[in-house]
Scaffold this motif. Structure first.
Motif, PDB file in Angstrom:
ATOM      1  N   UNK A 121      45.567  94.487   7.597  1.00 11.12           N
ATOM      2  CA  UNK A 121      45.835  93.946   8.931  1.00 11.12           C
ATOM      3  C   UNK A 121      44.608  93.389   9.645  1.00 11.12           C
ATOM      4  N   UNK A 122      43.410  93.769   9.190  1.00  9.26           N
ATOM      5  CA  UNK A 122      42.207  93.329   9.911  1.00  9.26           C
ATOM      6  C   UNK A 122      41.164  92.645   9.036  1.00  9.26           C
ATOM      7  N   UNK A 123      41.207  92.871   7.733  1.00 11.93           N
ATOM      8  CA  UNK A 123      40.160  92.369   6.847  1.00 11.93           C
ATOM      9  C   UNK A 123      38.954  93.277   6.783  1.00 11.93           C
ATOM     10  N   UNK A 124      38.993  94.415   7.472  1.00 15.30           N
ATOM     11  CA  UNK A 124      37.849  95.321   7.537  1.00 15.30           C
ATOM     12  C   UNK A 124      37.978  96.452   6.525  1.00 15.30           C
ATOM     13  N   UNK A 125      36.841  96.860   5.994  1.00 14.16           N
ATOM     14  CA  UNK A 125      36.759  98.001   5.091  1.00 14.16           C
ATOM     15  C   UNK A 125      36.290  99.208   5.889  1.00 14.16           C
ATOM     16  N   UNK A 126      37.030 100.311   5.762  1.00 12.41           N
ATOM     17  CA  UNK A 126      36.686 101.527   6.504  1.00 12.41           C
ATOM     18  C   UNK A 126      36.841 102.742   5.608  1.00 12.41           C
TER      19      UNK A 126
ATOM     20  N   UNK B  75      33.392  93.968   5.849  1.00 13.23           N
ATOM     21  CA  UNK B  75      34.534  93.077   5.944  1.00 13.23           C
ATOM     22  C   UNK B  75      34.391  92.117   7.104  1.00 13.23           C
ATOM     23  N   UNK B  76      35.350  91.202   7.210  1.00 13.02           N
ATOM     24  CA  UNK B  76      35.364  90.223   8.297  1.00 13.02           C
ATOM     25  C   UNK B  76      36.749  90.175   8.911  1.00 13.02           C
ATOM     26  N   UNK B  77      36.784  90.128  10.240  1.00  9.73           N
ATOM     27  CA  UNK B  77      38.067  90.087  10.941  1.00  9.73           C
ATOM     28  C   UNK B  77      38.887  88.882  10.501  1.00  9.73           C
ATOM     29  N   UNK B  78      40.173  89.139  10.264  1.00  6.18           N
ATOM     30  CA  UNK B  78      41.116  88.068   9.950  1.00  6.18           C
ATOM     31  C   UNK B  78      42.515  88.519  10.353  1.00  6.18           C
ATOM     32  N   UNK B  79      43.311  87.557  10.757  1.00  6.26           N
ATOM     33  CA  UNK B  79      44.709  87.807  11.125  1.00  6.26           C
ATOM     34  C   UNK B  79      45.533  87.775   9.851  1.00  6.26           C
ATOM     35  N   UNK B  80      46.513  88.675   9.742  1.00  9.40           N
ATOM     36  CA  UNK B  80      47.406  88.660   8.583  1.00  9.40           C
ATOM     37  C   UNK B  80      48.804  88.239   9.007  1.00  9.40           C
TER      38      UNK B  80
END
Length: 156
Positions: free
Chosen positions: A68-73, A111-116
């Motif tokens: 949902x965000x493109x981020x790795x956590x 990661x980089x923010x992206x809309x899904x």
């Protein structure tokens, strides 16, 4: 799929399913929280979603944040367990799901923010900006619990 959230609404339809799900508070170095604007209800929310067969709830949270965000956590803690039977989500296919969600804190790895496909917008949001956003009460509660830096997880 279209979804209608009912929160403490006496006219809500009766639940016919329960699906374990997650939400996650992802913050940056400025303590801003990433929020997505959901396509199905047009409200701002924490990233999250349903657990799939074969994965743990922690794996589900990590996967949902990435999708949902493109981020790795990585998961760093538990904010709370949210099981209010008066919060149901009615879907266009007839499913009416009772809330059952674990909300986690995370550590941002990259990661980089992206809309899904499930969202129309995404934003890093400072705590001071939250009041001006259209956020579902159940999400606002999770964020409030995160900001309180509670000693123990919320159980409710």
């Amino acid at each position: 799929m279209a979804r209608t959230d009912y929160y403490n609404d006496p006219h809500a339809p009766a639940a016919n399913s329960v699906v374990p799900s997650t939400t996650a508070v992802v913050t940056d170095s400025h303590d801003r929280i990433v929020l997505i604007r959901r396509r199905d209800n047009n409200l701002w929310a924490l990233p999250g979603g349903a657990m799939e067969l074969g994965e743990s709830i922690v794996d589900a949270a990590v996967r949902e944040v990435k999708e949902e965000t493109g981020l790795d956590v990585e998961i760093s803690g538990l904010i709370g367990v949210y099981t209010n039977p008066r919060h149901v989500m009615a879907y266009a296919d007839g499913e009416v799901r009772q809330q059952f969600s674990l909300c986690f804190t995370t550590r941002l790895l990259g990661g980089q923010l992206r809309v899904d496909s499930e969202s129309t917008d995404i934003a890093w949001t400072s705590p001071g900006e939250l009041a001006s956003l259209d956020v579902h009460p159940s999400m606002r509660l999770r964020i409030q619990h995160y900001l309180q830096r509670r000693d123990s997880p919320y159980l409710g």
